[in-house]
Design a protein around this motif. Structure first.
Motif, PDB file in Angstrom:
ATOM      1  N   GLY A  86       0.802  -1.235   0.000  1.00 49.26           N
ATOM      2  CA  GLY A  86       0.000   0.000   0.000  1.00 49.26           C
ATOM      3  C   GLY A  86       0.827   1.273   0.000  1.00 49.26           C
ATOM      4  N   GLY A  87       2.142   1.153   0.083  1.00 51.16           N
ATOM      5  CA  GLY A  87       3.015   2.335   0.058  1.00 51.16           C
ATOM      6  C   GLY A  87       3.123   3.055   1.393  1.00 51.16           C
ATOM      7  N   GLY A 105      16.361   2.769   6.180  1.00 50.65           N
ATOM      8  CA  GLY A 105      15.606   1.700   5.527  1.00 50.65           C
ATOM      9  C   GLY A 105      16.528   0.882   4.637  1.00 50.65           C
ATOM     10  N   CYS A 106      15.942  -0.072   3.954  1.00 47.58           N
ATOM     11  CA  CYS A 106      16.721  -1.061   3.199  1.00 47.58           C
ATOM     12  C   CYS A 106      16.738  -0.731   1.703  1.00 47.58           C
ATOM     13  CB  CYS A 106      16.083  -2.428   3.448  1.00 47.58           C
ATOM     14  SG  CYS A 106      16.742  -3.736   2.446  1.00 47.58           S
ATOM     15  N   SER A 130       9.946  -3.938  -1.348  1.00 45.85           N
ATOM     16  CA  SER A 130      10.501  -5.027  -0.522  1.00 45.85           C
ATOM     17  C   SER A 130      11.679  -5.672  -1.233  1.00 45.85           C
ATOM     18  CB  SER A 130       9.440  -6.110  -0.307  1.00 45.85           C
ATOM     19  OG  SER A 130       8.393  -5.595   0.446  1.00 45.85           O
ATOM     20  N   TYR A 132      13.644  -9.186  -0.967  1.00 49.76           N
ATOM     21  CA  TYR A 132      13.472 -10.470  -0.291  1.00 49.76           C
ATOM     22  C   TYR A 132      14.815 -11.150  -0.021  1.00 49.76           C
ATOM     23  CZ  TYR A 132       8.618  -9.478  -1.057  1.00 49.76           C
ATOM     24  OH  TYR A 132       7.393  -8.854  -1.032  1.00 49.76           O
ATOM     25  N   SER A 135      18.886  -7.989   4.952  1.00 50.98           N
ATOM     26  CA  SER A 135      19.708  -6.791   4.710  1.00 50.98           C
ATOM     27  C   SER A 135      20.856  -6.732   5.715  1.00 50.98           C
ATOM     28  CB  SER A 135      18.857  -5.529   4.805  1.00 50.98           C
ATOM     29  OG  SER A 135      18.553  -5.245   6.130  1.00 50.98           O
ATOM     30  N   ILE A 157      12.835   1.543   9.605  1.00 49.59           N
ATOM     31  CA  ILE A 157      11.946   0.483   9.088  1.00 49.59           C
ATOM     32  C   ILE A 157      12.784  -0.756   8.821  1.00 49.59           C
ATOM     33  CG2 ILE A 157      10.219  -0.187   7.362  1.00 49.59           C
ATOM     34  CD1 ILE A 157       9.677   2.670   6.750  1.00 49.59           C
ATOM     35  N   LEU A 182       8.175  -4.852   9.590  1.00 51.68           N
ATOM     36  CA  LEU A 182       7.398  -5.487   8.523  1.00 51.68           C
ATOM     37  C   LEU A 182       6.914  -6.840   9.028  1.00 51.68           C
ATOM     38  CD1 LEU A 182      10.033  -5.024   5.675  1.00 51.68           C
ATOM     39  CD2 LEU A 182       8.060  -3.553   6.092  1.00 51.68           C
ATOM     40  N   HIS A 185       8.027 -13.255   6.631  1.00 56.84           N
ATOM     41  CA  HIS A 185       7.958 -14.719   6.710  1.00 56.84           C
ATOM     42  C   HIS A 185       9.323 -15.378   6.614  1.00 56.84           C
ATOM     43  CE1 HIS A 185       7.645 -13.857   2.476  1.00 56.84           C
ATOM     44  NE2 HIS A 185       7.789 -15.114   2.145  1.00 56.84           N
ATOM     45  N   ASP A 274       1.206  -6.863   4.149  1.00 58.89           N
ATOM     46  CA  ASP A 274       0.140  -6.990   3.137  1.00 58.89           C
ATOM     47  C   ASP A 274      -1.134  -7.381   3.882  1.00 58.89           C
ATOM     48  OD1 ASP A 274       2.036  -6.699   1.041  1.00 58.89           O
ATOM     49  OD2 ASP A 274       2.587  -8.803   1.273  1.00 58.89           O
TER      50      ASP A 274
HETATM   51  C1  FAD Z   1      11.819 -10.401   3.546  1.00 63.04           C
HETATM   52  C2  FAD Z   1      10.411  -9.913   3.624  1.00 63.04           C
HETATM   53  C3  FAD Z   1       9.369 -10.801   3.890  1.00 63.04           C
HETATM   54  C4  FAD Z   1       8.049 -10.339   3.979  1.00 63.04           C
HETATM   55  N1  FAD Z   1       7.033 -11.235   4.267  1.00 63.04           N
HETATM   56  C5  FAD Z   1       5.766 -10.784   4.416  1.00 63.04           C
HETATM   57  C6  FAD Z   1       4.695 -11.664   4.787  1.00 63.04           C
HETATM   58  O1  FAD Z   1       4.898 -12.864   4.954  1.00 63.04           O
HETATM   59  N2  FAD Z   1       3.438 -11.150   4.963  1.00 63.04           N
HETATM   60  C7  FAD Z   1       3.201  -9.816   4.789  1.00 63.04           C
HETATM   61  O2  FAD Z   1       2.050  -9.400   4.977  1.00 63.04           O
HETATM   62  N3  FAD Z   1       4.178  -8.953   4.431  1.00 63.04           N
HETATM   63  C8  FAD Z   1       5.447  -9.401   4.246  1.00 63.04           C
HETATM   64  N4  FAD Z   1       6.458  -8.526   3.914  1.00 63.04           N
HETATM   65  C9  FAD Z   1       6.145  -7.084   3.870  1.00 63.04           C
HETATM   66  C10 FAD Z   1       5.659  -6.609   2.503  1.00 63.04           C
HETATM   67  O3  FAD Z   1       6.414  -7.189   1.453  1.00 63.04           O
HETATM   68  C11 FAD Z   1       5.827  -5.073   2.396  1.00 63.04           C
HETATM   69  O4  FAD Z   1       7.171  -4.736   2.663  1.00 63.04           O
HETATM   70  C12 FAD Z   1       4.996  -4.348   3.393  1.00 63.04           C
HETATM   71  O5  FAD Z   1       3.659  -4.661   3.162  1.00 63.04           O
HETATM   72  C13 FAD Z   1       5.210  -2.816   3.275  1.00 63.04           C
HETATM   73  O6  FAD Z   1       4.713  -2.411   2.048  1.00 63.04           O
HETATM   74  P1  FAD Z   1       4.721  -0.866   1.665  1.00 63.04           P
HETATM   75  O7  FAD Z   1       4.098  -0.705   0.316  1.00 63.04           O
HETATM   76  O8  FAD Z   1       4.160  -0.074   2.798  1.00 63.04           O
HETATM   77  O9  FAD Z   1       6.288  -0.603   1.613  1.00 63.04           O
HETATM   78  P2  FAD Z   1       7.167   0.406   0.787  1.00 63.04           P
HETATM   79  O10 FAD Z   1       6.563   1.760   0.819  1.00 63.04           O
HETATM   80  O11 FAD Z   1       7.491  -0.186  -0.538  1.00 63.04           O
HETATM   81  O12 FAD Z   1       8.486   0.386   1.702  1.00 63.04           O
HETATM   82  C14 FAD Z   1       9.148  -0.825   1.946  1.00 63.04           C
HETATM   83  C15 FAD Z   1       9.914  -0.701   3.249  1.00 63.04           C
HETATM   84  O13 FAD Z   1      10.402  -1.984   3.587  1.00 63.04           O
HETATM   85  C16 FAD Z   1      11.756  -1.906   3.994  1.00 63.04           C
HETATM   86  N5  FAD Z   1      12.427  -3.127   3.534  1.00 63.04           N
HETATM   87  C17 FAD Z   1      12.421  -3.621   2.268  1.00 63.04           C
HETATM   88  N6  FAD Z   1      13.116  -4.749   2.207  1.00 63.04           N
HETATM   89  C18 FAD Z   1      13.598  -4.985   3.444  1.00 63.04           C
HETATM   90  C19 FAD Z   1      14.442  -6.003   3.987  1.00 63.04           C
HETATM   91  N7  FAD Z   1      14.919  -7.010   3.262  1.00 63.04           N
HETATM   92  N8  FAD Z   1      14.742  -5.925   5.304  1.00 63.04           N
HETATM   93  C20 FAD Z   1      14.288  -4.909   6.067  1.00 63.04           C
HETATM   94  N9  FAD Z   1      13.485  -3.912   5.599  1.00 63.04           N
HETATM   95  C21 FAD Z   1      13.161  -3.956   4.303  1.00 63.04           C
HETATM   96  C22 FAD Z   1      12.309  -0.667   3.301  1.00 63.04           C
HETATM   97  O14 FAD Z   1      13.263  -0.069   4.133  1.00 63.04           O
HETATM   98  C23 FAD Z   1      11.091   0.230   3.126  1.00 63.04           C
HETATM   99  O15 FAD Z   1      11.042   1.147   4.171  1.00 63.04           O
HETATM  100  C24 FAD Z   1       7.767  -8.963   3.794  1.00 63.04           C
HETATM  101  C25 FAD Z   1       8.826  -8.077   3.492  1.00 63.04           C
HETATM  102  C26 FAD Z   1      10.130  -8.532   3.422  1.00 63.04           C
HETATM  103  C27 FAD Z   1      11.251  -7.534   3.103  1.00 63.04           C
END
Ligand code: FAD
Length: 376
Positions: A86-87, A105-106, A130, A132, A135, A157, A182, A185, A274
């Motif tokens: 959702g950003g 952040g990452c 994200s 995967y 970091s 974050i 976050l 999984h 999510d």
């Molecule tokens: C490894 C991983 C596994 C995930 N598993 C799930 C899950 O099982 N179920 C679920 O509901 N959501 C999961 N997520 C979270 C999902 O993918 C989104 O990151 C979350 O919903 C935030 O979305 P957004 O649009 O608000 O983020 P955005 O506005 O796109 O921002 C993403 C943020 O995530 C941070 N980020 C990105 N990658 C990493 C990383 N590798 N380590 C630490 N911080 C990071 C960044 O710093 C940034 O601030 C996972 C995320 C990661 C990185």
């Protein structure tokens, strides 16, 4: 004698690395999966025990249950489309930067996935999306402390284990710090990821790697300004072995399968993820261009920031139970399936990611067919 936490429980949070006053700890990749583990240089170690005290596995910080839950997405459609779901992470980052704060952040720099500090508004895109991969934190917790001591507003974050380590590192609450975790999984290692990217890109320089596109999960390797590899994981499931093994939960760090933070009680000020399991009828009257995030504010500070973001995000209040029921990571860690165990056995014997994936599936599919036949 210093005794760090058991190797299979170590989350690779870098807390011990950051806290060591003698730089006696290195984070060293271990085969076969390449996860980094702390190694103490006994010649430099002064046995101050700070590394033991900071460890969030040996001394877990308190977690709290969310009282509210929201389905949410960014009102700015460009931010929404380019973000992971959702950003919300990006809106938060922009909000802090706009107010003169700093954000941690990452990012993906080439094939290297690591945390960075950003202070300019334009730079929020560097951490958007994200990655995967686990970091690398480096000395980020030290930098955060310096910013806090200097009185700056700070947003961090990261994954729940990183937030837990930051809390232990800081030892006390800072009013101007917001910690966002976050829902996670599990994370594969930098080593596994980098080997995969190098295998595909060959000698071409890699500028960045993206993991999601408007159409869902997609590994996109960018060299300069051009995409040199784009694989839509759901459409062509087996062509990208890294993503396939990740989505099957085969390649996570060992500790992810027993993660103490994969539960509804949370370690941060706000949890984002999510919104799996959202009743779609609720949002059918909204013009939504992409995914919907779940926001779980945990602390009063977390609730306060959601109010501050009021004009920048859409919010639909939902029962906390709906979020928990729809997202297994809010109930338990990822399970180590039978297939996962076979896959990791082959990796431990020195086979490649591709060979291990292929062999474990070749063994599993006949086993499942046999099981089905016996059941009938
Ligand atoms: C490894 C991983 C596994 C995930 N598993 C799930 C899950 O099982 N179920 C679920 O509901 N959501 C999961 N997520 C979270 C999902 O993918 C989104 O990151 C979350 O919903 C935030 O979305 P957004 O649009 O608000 O983020 P955005 O506005 O796109 O921002 C993403 C943020 O995530 C941070 N980020 C990105 N990658 C990493 C990383 N590798 N380590 C630490 N911080 C990071 C960044 O710093 C940034 O601030 C996972 C995320 C990661 C990185």
């Amino acid at each position: 004698m210093i005794k760090l936490c058991q190797e299979n429980l170590c989350t690779g949070c870098w807390g011990c690395y950051d806290v060591c006053p003698k730089d006696a700890i290195s984070m060293v990749p271990r085969s076969p999966m390449g996860d980094r583990h702390p190694v103490i240089d006994r010649k430099k170690c002064i046995e101050c025990h700070l590394c033991e005290n900071v460890c969030p596995i040996l001394n877990p910080p308190k977690c709290k249950s969310p009282e509210n839950s929201f389905a949410s997405w960014a009102n700015n459609s460009q931010i929404h489309i380019k973000s992971a779901s959702g950003g919300i992470g990006s809106v938060l980052a922009k909000h802090f930067l706009n107010q003169g704060g700093v954000v941690y952040g990452c990012t993906s720099e080439g094939a290297e996935i690591r945390h960075i500090r950003i202070a300019d508004l334009d730079e929020y895109v560097r951490i958007q999306g994200s990655k995967y991969v686990q970091s690398s934190i480096g000395k980020i917790y030290c930098q955060i402390k310096q910013d806090l001591i200097a009185g700056r507003r700070v947003l961090f974050i990261g994954t729940p284990c990183q937030v837990a380590a930051l809390r232990k590192y800081l030892k006390k609450d800072y009013e101007q710090l917001l910690m966002v975790d976050l829902i996670c999984h599990g994370v594969p290692s930098q080593y596994l990821f980098e080997s995969h990217i190098r295998h595909i890109a060959g000698n071409k320089p890699v500028t960045t790697v993206k993991f999601r596109s408007e159409d869902g999960f997609c590994l996109n390797i960018i060299s300069g300004s051009q995409s040199i590899y784009k694989n839509y994981v759901w459409k062509d499931r087996y062509t990208d072995v890294y993503f396939t093994a990740f989505l099957k939960s085969y390649t996570f760090r060992e500790s992810c399968y027993t993660c103490p933070y994969a539960k509804s009680e949370r370690v941060s000020d706000i949890t984002i993820g999510d919104f799996w399991g959202l009743d779609k009828d609720i949002i059918k009257n909204y013009d939504i261009k992409d995914g919907v995030s779940v926001i779980l504010p945990i602390t009063p500070k977390g609730n306060g920031i959601i109010e501050e973001l009021n004009s920048e995000i859409s919010l639909v209040a939902r029962p906390v139970e709906e979020a928990i029921t729809g997202n297994s990571q809010l109930r338990h860690p990822s399970r180590k399936s039978f297939g996962c165990k076979i896959f990791r056995f082959f990796m431990s014997k020195g086979l490649s990611l591709k060979q291990s994936l292929y062999l474990s599936d070749s063994l599993l599919i006949p086993a499942y067919k046999l099981y089905d036949r016996i059941k009938k």
